[in-house]
Design a protein around this motif. Structure first.
Motif, PDB file in Angstrom:
ATOM      1  N   LEU A   1       1.438 -13.246  28.264  1.00 19.12           N
ATOM      2  CA  LEU A   1       0.432 -14.323  28.190  1.00 19.12           C
ATOM      3  C   LEU A   1      -0.143 -14.691  29.586  1.00 19.12           C
ATOM      4  O   LEU A   1       0.457 -14.420  30.411  1.00 19.12           O
ATOM      5  CB  LEU A   1       0.592 -15.809  27.263  1.00 19.12           C
ATOM      6  CG  LEU A   1       0.693 -15.380  25.672  1.00 19.12           C
ATOM      7  CD1 LEU A   1       1.083 -16.860  25.196  1.00 19.12           C
ATOM      8  CD2 LEU A   1      -0.409 -14.936  25.469  1.00 19.12           C
ATOM      9  N   PRO A   2      -1.333 -14.673  30.030  1.00 21.51           N
ATOM     10  CA  PRO A   2      -1.928 -14.493  31.624  1.00 21.51           C
ATOM     11  C   PRO A   2      -1.500 -16.143  32.146  1.00 21.51           C
ATOM     12  O   PRO A   2      -0.802 -17.248  30.962  1.00 21.51           O
ATOM     13  CB  PRO A   2      -3.612 -14.623  31.282  1.00 21.51           C
ATOM     14  CG  PRO A   2      -3.476 -15.474  29.528  1.00 21.51           C
ATOM     15  CD  PRO A   2      -2.798 -14.235  29.135  1.00 21.51           C
ATOM     16  N   PRO A   3      -0.815 -16.272  33.711  1.00 26.04           N
ATOM     17  CA  PRO A   3      -0.372 -16.950  34.172  1.00 26.04           C
ATOM     18  C   PRO A   3      -1.757 -18.418  34.444  1.00 26.04           C
ATOM     19  O   PRO A   3      -2.491 -17.575  33.939  1.00 26.04           O
ATOM     20  CB  PRO A   3       0.170 -16.859  35.303  1.00 26.04           C
ATOM     21  CG  PRO A   3      -0.590 -15.789  35.870  1.00 26.04           C
ATOM     22  CD  PRO A   3      -1.040 -14.840  33.977  1.00 26.04           C
ATOM     23  N   GLY A   4      -1.126 -19.686  34.769  1.00 28.35           N
ATOM     24  CA  GLY A   4      -2.098 -20.590  35.017  1.00 28.35           C
ATOM     25  C   GLY A   4      -1.796 -22.029  34.330  1.00 28.35           C
ATOM     26  O   GLY A   4      -1.499 -21.860  32.876  1.00 28.35           O
ATOM     27  N   PRO A   5      -3.252 -22.439  33.817  1.00 30.96           N
ATOM     28  CA  PRO A   5      -2.807 -23.811  32.994  1.00 30.96           C
ATOM     29  C   PRO A   5      -3.279 -23.587  31.175  1.00 30.96           C
ATOM     30  O   PRO A   5      -3.418 -22.280  31.059  1.00 30.96           O
ATOM     31  CB  PRO A   5      -4.154 -24.353  32.530  1.00 30.96           C
ATOM     32  CG  PRO A   5      -4.959 -23.798  34.371  1.00 30.96           C
ATOM     33  CD  PRO A   5      -4.196 -22.604  34.494  1.00 30.96           C
ATOM     34  N   LEU A   6      -1.852 -23.602  30.491  1.00 35.34           N
ATOM     35  CA  LEU A   6      -2.058 -23.245  29.447  1.00 35.34           C
ATOM     36  C   LEU A   6      -3.124 -23.311  28.353  1.00 35.34           C
ATOM     37  O   LEU A   6      -2.796 -22.028  27.715  1.00 35.34           O
ATOM     38  CB  LEU A   6      -0.845 -24.247  28.249  1.00 35.34           C
ATOM     39  CG  LEU A   6      -0.080 -24.655  28.963  1.00 35.34           C
ATOM     40  CD1 LEU A   6       1.132 -25.717  27.537  1.00 35.34           C
ATOM     41  CD2 LEU A   6       1.187 -23.336  28.609  1.00 35.34           C
ATOM     42  N   GLY A   7      -4.519 -23.919  28.909  1.00 39.98           N
ATOM     43  CA  GLY A   7      -5.854 -23.784  28.260  1.00 39.98           C
ATOM     44  C   GLY A   7      -6.018 -22.139  28.344  1.00 39.98           C
ATOM     45  O   GLY A   7      -6.687 -21.793  27.000  1.00 39.98           O
ATOM     46  N   ASN A   8      -6.001 -21.781  29.287  1.00 39.71           N
ATOM     47  CA  ASN A   8      -5.799 -19.877  29.423  1.00 39.71           C
ATOM     48  C   ASN A   8      -5.399 -19.095  28.455  1.00 39.71           C
ATOM     49  O   ASN A   8      -5.762 -18.201  28.153  1.00 39.71           O
ATOM     50  CB  ASN A   8      -5.776 -19.484  31.039  1.00 39.71           C
ATOM     51  CG  ASN A   8      -6.815 -20.556  31.898  1.00 39.71           C
ATOM     52  OD1 ASN A   8      -8.079 -21.134  31.630  1.00 39.71           O
ATOM     53  ND2 ASN A   8      -6.895 -20.271  33.495  1.00 39.71           N
ATOM     54  N   ALA A   9      -3.941 -19.768  28.354  1.00 37.43           N
ATOM     55  CA  ALA A   9      -3.332 -18.305  27.591  1.00 37.43           C
ATOM     56  C   ALA A   9      -3.878 -18.955  26.291  1.00 37.43           C
ATOM     57  O   ALA A   9      -3.570 -17.953  26.190  1.00 37.43           O
ATOM     58  CB  ALA A   9      -2.301 -19.123  27.970  1.00 37.43           C
ATOM     59  N   LEU A  10      -4.169 -20.053  25.843  1.00 37.04           N
ATOM     60  CA  LEU A  10      -5.074 -19.990  23.802  1.00 37.04           C
ATOM     61  C   LEU A  10      -5.398 -18.759  23.260  1.00 37.04           C
ATOM     62  O   LEU A  10      -5.283 -18.568  22.482  1.00 37.04           O
ATOM     63  CB  LEU A  10      -5.260 -22.158  24.289  1.00 37.04           C
ATOM     64  CG  LEU A  10      -5.167 -22.593  22.942  1.00 37.04           C
ATOM     65  CD1 LEU A  10      -3.618 -22.609  22.052  1.00 37.04           C
ATOM     66  CD2 LEU A  10      -5.996 -23.868  23.190  1.00 37.04           C
ATOM     67  N   GLY A  11      -6.414 -18.664  24.414  1.00 36.56           N
ATOM     68  CA  GLY A  11      -7.553 -17.702  23.980  1.00 36.56           C
ATOM     69  C   GLY A  11      -6.856 -15.955  23.505  1.00 36.56           C
ATOM     70  O   GLY A  11      -7.244 -15.595  22.878  1.00 36.56           O
ATOM     71  N   ALA A  12      -5.917 -15.969  24.714  1.00 35.89           N
ATOM     72  CA  ALA A  12      -5.105 -14.881  24.051  1.00 35.89           C
ATOM     73  C   ALA A  12      -3.835 -14.577  23.380  1.00 35.89           C
ATOM     74  O   ALA A  12      -3.500 -13.669  23.495  1.00 35.89           O
ATOM     75  CB  ALA A  12      -4.530 -14.327  25.893  1.00 35.89           C
ATOM     76  N   PHE A  13      -4.110 -15.724  22.869  1.00 39.18           N
ATOM     77  CA  PHE A  13      -2.613 -16.044  22.127  1.00 39.18           C
ATOM     78  C   PHE A  13      -2.485 -15.456  20.740  1.00 39.18           C
ATOM     79  O   PHE A  13      -3.335 -16.139  19.803  1.00 39.18           O
ATOM     80  CB  PHE A  13      -1.773 -17.801  21.693  1.00 39.18           C
ATOM     81  CG  PHE A  13      -0.756 -17.960  21.092  1.00 39.18           C
ATOM     82  CD1 PHE A  13       0.427 -17.626  21.085  1.00 39.18           C
ATOM     83  CD2 PHE A  13      -1.039 -18.363  19.845  1.00 39.18           C
ATOM     84  CE1 PHE A  13       1.384 -17.378  20.328  1.00 39.18           C
ATOM     85  CE2 PHE A  13       0.340 -19.134  18.997  1.00 39.18           C
ATOM     86  CZ  PHE A  13       0.768 -18.308  18.872  1.00 39.18           C
TER      87      PHE A  13
END
Ligand code: GLU
Length: 301
Positions: free
Chosen positions: A266-278
């Protein structure tokens, strides 16, 4: 009631990166399905002073957010007692006086699966029970009507495991984990249980107990553990594996979060950013090997 996922740490010390990764996964599963995310401190056993606050601080430091205040199992004794009373009233419990050693040394019942309670105290007669009561306090066991059941897990598929006459209340009066977890998940409206796959073998016992208590069985997702370089389950002795130790070595919480995300592709950075890619269907079924980390390299150019 709203549907919810949860993370339920035992406050027995600092969380390590393996625990944090499981927490991140539980958060991703809950938030990506529109569920609430709840925290429950499983402090019936093994609680260490200061550990609860440190764990909540570390979960927040990697960016986890949760709904409402964390609940504590030691505040919920009345719920466990009510569930136990119901089982007792239905004739589904019995007193057990066995020591651990007696259980180990007892001949196992024919066809009993390995690790199952041999049933020594299941059919004690009144006078025998009275004699044993005078010697030591009793634990309360479930009178199970099956020896195994199948549960479904999102990652492991169908899993069949042992259901024995497991302990509901220990002989020191403490509610056993298997009872507390089932009662708590139901009472908190948790319908998605994401946790380490070391707990998969306990899951049939919990699902069976839920069925006896007329509680819906949650969705189970048992995620791979984090291992050390030798392939053993990550532990405190594996060096800097807690946020405190990693920070002391120059690795900030954000970098640890990014390592966890990278292990999940998943992409680095705030967890909210990872949510879309999960995407749960793309989640690796393999354990993640934790390599000792140094401070992030400084770009001098
Ligand atoms: N408290 C347990 C642990 O820290 C987890 C229980 C659960 O998630 O059901 O291992």
């Amino acid at each position: 009631m709203d549907s919810a996922g949860r993370f339920a740490p035992s406050p027995s010390g600092d969380l390590h990166v393996g625990n944090l990764r499981t927490a991140v996964l539980a958060w991703l599963f809950a938030r990506s399905t529109g569920r609430k995310f709840l925290l429950r401190v499983e402090d019936l056993d093994r609680a260490r002073a200061g550990s609860e606050a440190a764990q909540l601080r570390d979960l927040a430091a990697v960016g986890l957010t949760w709904d409402g205040a964390a609940v504590r199992q030691t505040d919920r004794g009345a719920l466990y007692a009510a569930a136990l009373d119901g089982l007792e009233a239905a004739g589904l419990t019995y007193e057990c006086f066995c020591t651990r050693r007696e259980i180990q040394e007892a001949p196992s019942a024919p066809h009993a699966p390995q690790g199952a309670y041999p049933g020594t105290c299941r059919n004690l007669m009144g006078p025998e029970r009275a004699e044993k009561r005078a010697m030591r306090p009793a634990a309360i066991r479930l009178r199970a009507g099956v020896s195994a059941i199948m549960v479904h897990d999102r990652l492991h598929g169908d899993f069949t495991g042992v259901v024995d006459d497991f302990v509901l209340r220990r002989n020191d009066g403490v509610t056993a984990y298997n009872l507390a977890v089932v009662v708590d998940d139901a009472e908190q409206g948790i319908d998605q249980v994401v946790r380490g796959d070391d707990l998969l073998p306990s899951t049939p016992r919990q699902a069976y107990l839920a069925s006896l208590l007329n509680i819906p069985v949650p969705e189970y997702v048992h995620v791979p553990l984090v291992l050390n370089g030798q392939g053993a389950r990550l532990a405190k002795r594996d060096g800097a594996v807690t946020l405190t130790d990693l920070a002391a070595g120059g690795v900030p919480a954000d970098s640890v979060r990014d390592s966890i995300l990278s292990s999940l592709e998943l992409p680095p950075g705030p967890l909210g950013n990872a949510l879309g890619a999960f995407d749960p269907d793309r989640l690796s079924r393999q354990p993640w090997i934790w390599r000792p980390q140094g401070p992030p390299s400084v770009n001098l150019g």
